[in-house]
Write a protein that holds these residues in place. Structure first.
Motif, PDB file in Angstrom:
ATOM      1  N   LYS A   5     -49.003 -58.356 -27.234  1.00  0.00           N
ATOM      2  CA  LYS A   5     -48.845 -57.058 -27.519  1.00  0.00           C
ATOM      3  C   LYS A   5     -48.249 -56.745 -28.952  1.00  0.00           C
ATOM      4  N   ILE A   6     -47.352 -57.345 -29.241  1.00  0.00           N
ATOM      5  CA  ILE A   6     -46.783 -57.330 -30.537  1.00  0.00           C
ATOM      6  C   ILE A   6     -47.551 -57.478 -31.678  1.00  0.00           C
ATOM      7  N   ILE A   7     -48.169 -58.609 -31.565  1.00  0.00           N
ATOM      8  CA  ILE A   7     -49.312 -58.743 -32.593  1.00  0.00           C
ATOM      9  C   ILE A   7     -50.425 -57.751 -32.614  1.00  0.00           C
ATOM     10  N   ASN A   8     -51.030 -57.333 -31.466  1.00  0.00           N
ATOM     11  CA  ASN A   8     -51.954 -56.292 -31.607  1.00  0.00           C
ATOM     12  C   ASN A   8     -51.399 -55.063 -32.024  1.00  0.00           C
ATOM     13  N   LYS A   9     -50.396 -54.675 -32.056  1.00  0.00           N
ATOM     14  CA  LYS A   9     -49.864 -53.498 -32.825  1.00  0.00           C
ATOM     15  C   LYS A   9     -49.159 -53.578 -33.973  1.00  0.00           C
ATOM     16  N   THR A  10     -49.557 -54.655 -34.614  1.00  0.00           N
ATOM     17  CA  THR A  10     -48.873 -55.236 -35.910  1.00  0.00           C
ATOM     18  C   THR A  10     -50.141 -55.154 -36.840  1.00  0.00           C
ATOM     19  N   ARG A  11     -50.179 -54.345 -37.884  1.00  0.00           N
ATOM     20  CA  ARG A  11     -51.516 -54.323 -38.942  1.00  0.00           C
ATOM     21  C   ARG A  11     -51.595 -55.559 -39.883  1.00  0.00           C
ATOM     22  N   GLU A  12     -50.184 -55.818 -40.446  1.00  0.00           N
ATOM     23  CA  GLU A  12     -50.053 -56.982 -41.354  1.00  0.00           C
ATOM     24  C   GLU A  12     -48.774 -57.652 -40.694  1.00  0.00           C
ATOM     25  N   PRO A  13     -48.723 -59.058 -41.145  1.00  0.00           N
ATOM     26  CA  PRO A  13     -47.663 -59.810 -40.746  1.00  0.00           C
ATOM     27  C   PRO A  13     -46.370 -59.280 -41.523  1.00  0.00           C
ATOM     28  N   ASN A  14     -45.088 -59.426 -40.757  1.00  0.00           N
ATOM     29  CA  ASN A  14     -43.842 -58.799 -41.597  1.00  0.00           C
ATOM     30  C   ASN A  14     -43.228 -60.204 -42.122  1.00  0.00           C
ATOM     31  N   THR A  15     -42.755 -60.343 -43.353  1.00  0.00           N
ATOM     32  CA  THR A  15     -42.466 -61.113 -43.894  1.00  0.00           C
ATOM     33  C   THR A  15     -40.864 -61.057 -44.528  1.00  0.00           C
ATOM     34  N   ILE A  16     -40.311 -62.014 -44.760  1.00  0.00           N
ATOM     35  CA  ILE A  16     -39.021 -61.623 -45.574  1.00  0.00           C
ATOM     36  C   ILE A  16     -39.046 -60.889 -46.552  1.00  0.00           C
ATOM     37  N   ASN A  17     -39.977 -60.932 -47.604  1.00  0.00           N
ATOM     38  CA  ASN A  17     -40.239 -60.010 -48.501  1.00  0.00           C
ATOM     39  C   ASN A  17     -40.308 -58.555 -48.318  1.00  0.00           C
ATOM     40  N   THR A  18     -41.408 -58.422 -47.332  1.00  0.00           N
ATOM     41  CA  THR A  18     -41.858 -57.032 -46.917  1.00  0.00           C
ATOM     42  C   THR A  18     -40.638 -56.223 -46.169  1.00  0.00           C
ATOM     43  N   ILE A  19     -40.034 -56.992 -45.483  1.00  0.00           N
ATOM     44  CA  ILE A  19     -38.835 -56.453 -44.748  1.00  0.00           C
ATOM     45  C   ILE A  19     -37.771 -56.223 -45.851  1.00  0.00           C
ATOM     46  N   TYR A  20     -37.406 -56.915 -46.609  1.00  0.00           N
ATOM     47  CA  TYR A  20     -36.659 -56.685 -47.890  1.00  0.00           C
ATOM     48  C   TYR A  20     -37.027 -55.399 -48.483  1.00  0.00           C
ATOM     49  N   LEU A  40     -35.947 -56.841 -32.366  1.00  0.00           N
ATOM     50  CA  LEU A  40     -37.007 -57.489 -33.117  1.00  0.00           C
ATOM     51  C   LEU A  40     -38.424 -57.155 -32.663  1.00  0.00           C
ATOM     52  N   SER A  41     -38.510 -56.907 -31.444  1.00  0.00           N
ATOM     53  CA  SER A  41     -39.801 -56.465 -31.110  1.00  0.00           C
ATOM     54  C   SER A  41     -40.275 -55.342 -31.446  1.00  0.00           C
ATOM     55  N   ASN A  42     -39.400 -54.121 -31.883  1.00  0.00           N
ATOM     56  CA  ASN A  42     -39.745 -53.067 -32.273  1.00  0.00           C
ATOM     57  C   ASN A  42     -40.500 -52.949 -34.025  1.00  0.00           C
ATOM     58  N   LEU A  43     -40.120 -54.164 -34.559  1.00  0.00           N
ATOM     59  CA  LEU A  43     -40.421 -54.320 -35.968  1.00  0.00           C
ATOM     60  C   LEU A  43     -41.939 -54.659 -36.090  1.00  0.00           C
ATOM     61  N   GLY A  44     -42.506 -55.039 -34.951  1.00  0.00           N
ATOM     62  CA  GLY A  44     -43.713 -55.784 -35.013  1.00  0.00           C
ATOM     63  C   GLY A  44     -43.700 -57.279 -35.253  1.00  0.00           C
ATOM     64  N   TRP A  45     -44.896 -57.903 -35.377  1.00  0.00           N
ATOM     65  CA  TRP A  45     -44.772 -59.374 -35.567  1.00  0.00           C
ATOM     66  C   TRP A  45     -44.116 -59.950 -36.683  1.00  0.00           C
ATOM     67  N   VAL A  46     -43.124 -60.779 -36.897  1.00  0.00           N
ATOM     68  CA  VAL A  46     -42.348 -60.997 -38.030  1.00  0.00           C
ATOM     69  C   VAL A  46     -42.775 -62.660 -38.139  1.00  0.00           C
ATOM     70  N   CYS A  47     -43.157 -63.029 -39.260  1.00  0.00           N
ATOM     71  CA  CYS A  47     -43.201 -64.245 -39.709  1.00  0.00           C
ATOM     72  C   CYS A  47     -41.929 -64.936 -39.937  1.00  0.00           C
ATOM     73  N   GLY A  48     -41.531 -65.658 -38.990  1.00  0.00           N
ATOM     74  CA  GLY A  48     -39.984 -66.551 -38.952  1.00  0.00           C
ATOM     75  C   GLY A  48     -39.249 -65.495 -38.125  1.00  0.00           C
ATOM     76  N   GLY A  49     -39.662 -64.549 -37.524  1.00  0.00           N
ATOM     77  CA  GLY A  49     -38.932 -64.058 -36.279  1.00  0.00           C
ATOM     78  C   GLY A  49     -37.475 -63.541 -36.688  1.00  0.00           C
ATOM     79  N   ALA A  50     -36.397 -63.716 -35.830  1.00  0.00           N
ATOM     80  CA  ALA A  50     -35.028 -63.299 -36.141  1.00  0.00           C
ATOM     81  C   ALA A  50     -34.582 -63.788 -37.547  1.00  0.00           C
ATOM     82  N   GLN A  51     -34.910 -65.448 -37.722  1.00  0.00           N
ATOM     83  CA  GLN A  51     -34.286 -65.762 -38.966  1.00  0.00           C
ATOM     84  C   GLN A  51     -34.821 -65.032 -40.294  1.00  0.00           C
ATOM     85  N   ALA A  52     -36.002 -64.757 -40.108  1.00  0.00           N
ATOM     86  CA  ALA A  52     -36.579 -63.834 -41.403  1.00  0.00           C
ATOM     87  C   ALA A  52     -36.046 -62.574 -41.305  1.00  0.00           C
ATOM     88  N   VAL A  53     -35.677 -61.733 -40.341  1.00  0.00           N
ATOM     89  CA  VAL A  53     -34.948 -60.380 -40.465  1.00  0.00           C
ATOM     90  C   VAL A  53     -33.713 -60.815 -40.961  1.00  0.00           C
TER      91      VAL A  53
END
Length: 271
Positions: A5-20, A40-53
């Protein structure tokens, strides 16, 4: 929420750089002392999950900044008060007698989310020694904020929250609401009319495991969402999105001072 569901609600992957980039756009600056409450789930899909955030947050505050997160452990509270879920009454004495002493190195958080739980394990992160409401910190002022966390009042001026208040910290609500805003509890501790209650926890004392009883304020989040809404109408709260998450950033001192005034006027006016 499931990962699908998180993937389906995410337009593009969130990365360390986009979050920064989103964090910088929100108003976080290098050198900030930042208290983060997160989902974490409210951010959308994150490449690297909590570690990336966490990496993005640490990059945002930089080497001169300090990142702080709650590391609360409600499992170490009085089992007679547990409601979500309760335990059978006949278990309670067994829990008093056998709950391991809180250990900031290994005791897990509860209900803080996977970002805060992972953050406490990050290299150079240190955690305060409170069995109920510890905080984890990493950065320039980490030791000053974390050391000597009093058993009671656990969220008063000598606690990590109080120290951050005096250091002019900022609060980031990263995909969560004001009901997660721990700094409003500092406001409660500054009000003479606040009721108190008996609390307990398994701790180490004089090198021995024991169950310790203590008195503290009867902290209550019931009106924090309303306080936050009115705070936004009177002060500069920076709003924006980090990934999919609606976020708010504000000066802790302004929030605590406003909440204290609001509580005196509304929660305690009829007492």
């Amino acid at each position: 929420m499931s990962e699908e569901k998180i993937i389906n609600k995410t337009r593009e992957p969130n990365t360390i750089n986009t979050i920064y980039q989103d964090l910088m756009g929100l108003g976080i600056n290098s050198g900030d002392i930042l208290l983060v409450h997160s989902s974490l789930s409210n951010l959308g899909w994150v490449c690297g999950g909590a570690q990336a955030v966490i990496t993005a947050l640490m990059n945002a505050v930089g080497n001169d900044g300090t990142l702080v997160m709650p590391a609360h452990s409600g499992e170490w509270s009085d089992p007679a008060e547990w409601r979500k879920p309760p335990v059978p009454k006949e278990w309670i004495q067994t829990i008093y007698d056998n709950m391991p002493a809180f250990d900031p190195e290994i005791s897990p958080t509860r209900g803080m989310g996977c970002i805060a739980e992972l953050f406490r394990t990050f290299p150079n992160t240190i955690r305060s020694n409170h069995p109920h409401v510890s905080f984890s910190a990493n950065g320039r002022y980490a030791m000053h904020i974390i050391e000597n966390h009093p058993l009671t009042p656990q969220l008063g001026m000598n606690s990590p929250i109080g120290k951050m208040y005096n250091l002019k910290a900022k609060v980031l609500l990263l995909g969560v609401g004001y009901n997660s805003c721990t700094s409003f509890h500092l406001s409660e501790s500054l009000i003479d009319e606040m009721p108190k209650e008996c609390m307990g926890a398994a701790i180490f004392e004089n090198g021995e495991r024991c169950w310790k009883w203590f008195e503290d304020y009867d902290y209550d989040t019931k009106d924090f969402m309303l306080i936050g809404k009115e705070f936004e109408n009177n002060y500069n709260v920076q709003k924006g999105r980090v990934g999919n998450a609606e976020c708010k950033l504000f000066e802790m001192k302004a929030g605590v001072d406003f909440a204290k005034t609001w509580l005196i006027k509304h929660r305690f006016a009829a007492r």
